[in-house]
Write a protein that holds these residues in place. Structure first.
Motif, PDB file in Angstrom:
ATOM      1  N   ASP A   1     -16.222  12.426   4.850  1.00 63.69           N
ATOM      2  CA  ASP A   1     -15.892  13.864   4.860  1.00 63.69           C
ATOM      3  C   ASP A   1     -17.020  14.582   4.137  1.00 63.69           C
ATOM      4  OD1 ASP A   1     -13.053  15.841   3.607  1.00 63.69           O
ATOM      5  OD2 ASP A   1     -14.994  16.440   4.404  1.00 63.69           O
TER       6      ASP A   1
ATOM      7  N   TYR B   1     -15.868   9.439  -4.161  1.00 66.64           N
ATOM      8  CA  TYR B   1     -16.021  10.887  -4.068  1.00 66.64           C
ATOM      9  C   TYR B   1     -17.218  11.332  -4.913  1.00 66.64           C
ATOM     10  CZ  TYR B   1     -10.991  10.267  -3.125  1.00 66.64           C
ATOM     11  OH  TYR B   1      -9.772   9.841  -2.651  1.00 66.64           O
TER      12      TYR B   1
ATOM     13  N   TYR C   1     -16.857  12.641   0.559  1.00 65.17           N
ATOM     14  CA  TYR C   1     -15.832  11.627   0.331  1.00 65.17           C
ATOM     15  C   TYR C   1     -16.010  10.510   1.338  1.00 65.17           C
ATOM     16  CZ  TYR C   1     -11.035   9.902   1.378  1.00 65.17           C
ATOM     17  OH  TYR C   1      -9.932   9.139   1.665  1.00 65.17           O
TER      18      TYR C   1
ATOM     19  N   TYR D   1     -18.601  14.938  -6.741  1.00 64.41           N
ATOM     20  CA  TYR D   1     -18.320  16.312  -7.120  1.00 64.41           C
ATOM     21  C   TYR D   1     -19.511  16.853  -7.900  1.00 64.41           C
ATOM     22  CZ  TYR D   1     -13.352  15.275  -6.197  1.00 64.41           C
ATOM     23  OH  TYR D   1     -12.153  14.917  -5.626  1.00 64.41           O
TER      24      TYR D   1
ATOM     25  N   PHE E   1     -16.099  19.907  -4.845  1.00 67.65           N
ATOM     26  CA  PHE E   1     -16.141  18.720  -4.004  1.00 67.65           C
ATOM     27  C   PHE E   1     -17.395  18.731  -3.133  1.00 67.65           C
ATOM     28  CE2 PHE E   1     -14.863  15.448  -1.150  1.00 67.65           C
ATOM     29  CZ  PHE E   1     -15.104  15.901   0.134  1.00 67.65           C
TER      30      PHE E   1
ATOM     31  N   PHE F   1     -10.204  21.583  -7.983  1.00 71.03           N
ATOM     32  CA  PHE F   1     -10.055  21.755  -9.425  1.00 71.03           C
ATOM     33  C   PHE F   1     -10.013  23.221  -9.812  1.00 71.03           C
ATOM     34  CE2 PHE F   1     -10.599  17.568 -11.348  1.00 71.03           C
ATOM     35  CZ  PHE F   1     -11.085  16.828 -10.285  1.00 71.03           C
TER      36      PHE F   1
ATOM     37  N   SER G   1     -17.601  17.841   4.210  1.00 75.52           N
ATOM     38  CA  SER G   1     -17.326  19.270   4.289  1.00 75.52           C
ATOM     39  C   SER G   1     -17.754  20.063   3.061  1.00 75.52           C
ATOM     40  CB  SER G   1     -15.831  19.495   4.546  1.00 75.52           C
ATOM     41  OG  SER G   1     -15.054  18.958   3.491  1.00 75.52           O
TER      42      SER G   1
ATOM     43  N   LYS H   1      -9.592  15.082  -0.855  1.00 74.51           N
ATOM     44  CA  LYS H   1     -10.356  15.627  -1.955  1.00 74.51           C
ATOM     45  C   LYS H   1      -9.462  16.411  -2.898  1.00 74.51           C
ATOM     46  CE  LYS H   1     -11.679  19.814   0.599  1.00 74.51           C
ATOM     47  NZ  LYS H   1     -11.216  19.436   1.942  1.00 74.51           N
ATOM     48  N   LEU H   2      -9.858  16.452  -4.166  1.00 73.73           N
ATOM     49  CA  LEU H   2      -9.177  17.256  -5.167  1.00 73.73           C
ATOM     50  C   LEU H   2      -9.841  18.617  -5.267  1.00 73.73           C
ATOM     51  CD1 LEU H   2      -8.707  14.700  -8.094  1.00 73.73           C
ATOM     52  CD2 LEU H   2      -6.987  15.490  -6.470  1.00 73.73           C
TER      53      LEU H   2
END
Lengths: 113, 116
Positions: free
Chosen positions: A56, A33, A48, A35, A45, B106, A58, B103-104
């Motif tokens: 992903d 991932y 991923y 971030y 985010f 936060f 998005s 996905k996380l």
């Protein structure tokens, strides 16, 4: 074993230049991932990867942002034509297949002048 | 859509006193909930998680958190704070519904300051 590693730890660039940020996940982790942590904001985010599945994307904020993951391991996040608002800490995380916990690297601090 | 709220930007507590860092969440399905801690110029370190089972979860460094479904909360607690606990704490949620992805999401973080 070794944790998630990221390079460079710091990057200063001029507006309009392209940058590449690298992430080495924990060995054996299939999910990766990206971030972004901007000053005064939480973590956002970006993208991923899970195994051989389509990523992903998005969370990518614009088409200047892209990422790839070669051989199911190392990932590179590329920002083209950087803007000052791209200045942030970019964090990479990985997790094992079927496991919920994501483990984070130390981040790359990007400053666009 | 999933979201997390951490209503306090900063929490101040004296060493030896109990601490609470608040978190509420919103998801479509059932949640996976996490707490992470970030020390200056470091990445995020995993503290604890709630997946299923006992509502009281124990984690690293003496921290614990209680999942409360009716209040959609997952507050972080520690019975006796240490100066070394001073850091930035993030709550995160992931929706168990696979359509939401892995996905996380936060919260904006809560800075904990423990004074000697």
């Amino acid at each position: 074993g070794a944790g998630v590693s990221q390079s460079p730890s710091n990057k200063v660039t001029e507006k309009g230049k392209d940058v590449e940020l690298r992430c080495d996940p924990i060995s054996g982790h299939t999910a990766l991932y990206w971030y972004r942590q901007s000053l005064g904001q939480g973590l956002e985010f970006l993208i991923y990867f899970q195994g051989n599945s389509a990523p992903d994307k998005s969370g990518l904020p614009s088409d200047r942002f892209s990422a790839e993951r070669t051989g199911g391991s190392v990932s590179t996040l590329t920002i083209q034509r950087t803007q000052q608002e791209d200045s942030a800490v970019y964090l990479c995380a990985s997790s094992q297949s079927g496991q919920e916990t994501q483990y984070f690297g130390p981040g790359t601090r990007l400053l666009v002048l | 859509a999933q979201s997390v709220a951490q209503p306090e930007d900063q929490v101040n507590v004296a060493e030896g006193n109990p601490l609470t860092v608040k978190c509420t969440y919103s998801v479509s399905g059932n949640p996976y909930l996490f707490w992470y801690v970030q020390y200056p110029n470091r990445g995020l370190q995993f503290l604890l998680k709630y997946i299923t089972g006992d509502n009281l979860v124990k984690g690293s460094y003496g921290f614990e958190a209680e999942f409360n479904k009716s209040q959609t909360s997952f507050h972080l607690k520690k019975p006796s704070a240490l100066v070394s606990d001073s850091a930035l704490y993030f709550c995160a949620v992931r929706d168990m519904e696979k359509s939401s992805g892995d996905k996380l999401t936060f919260g904006t973080g809560t800075r904990l300051a423990v004074r000697p």
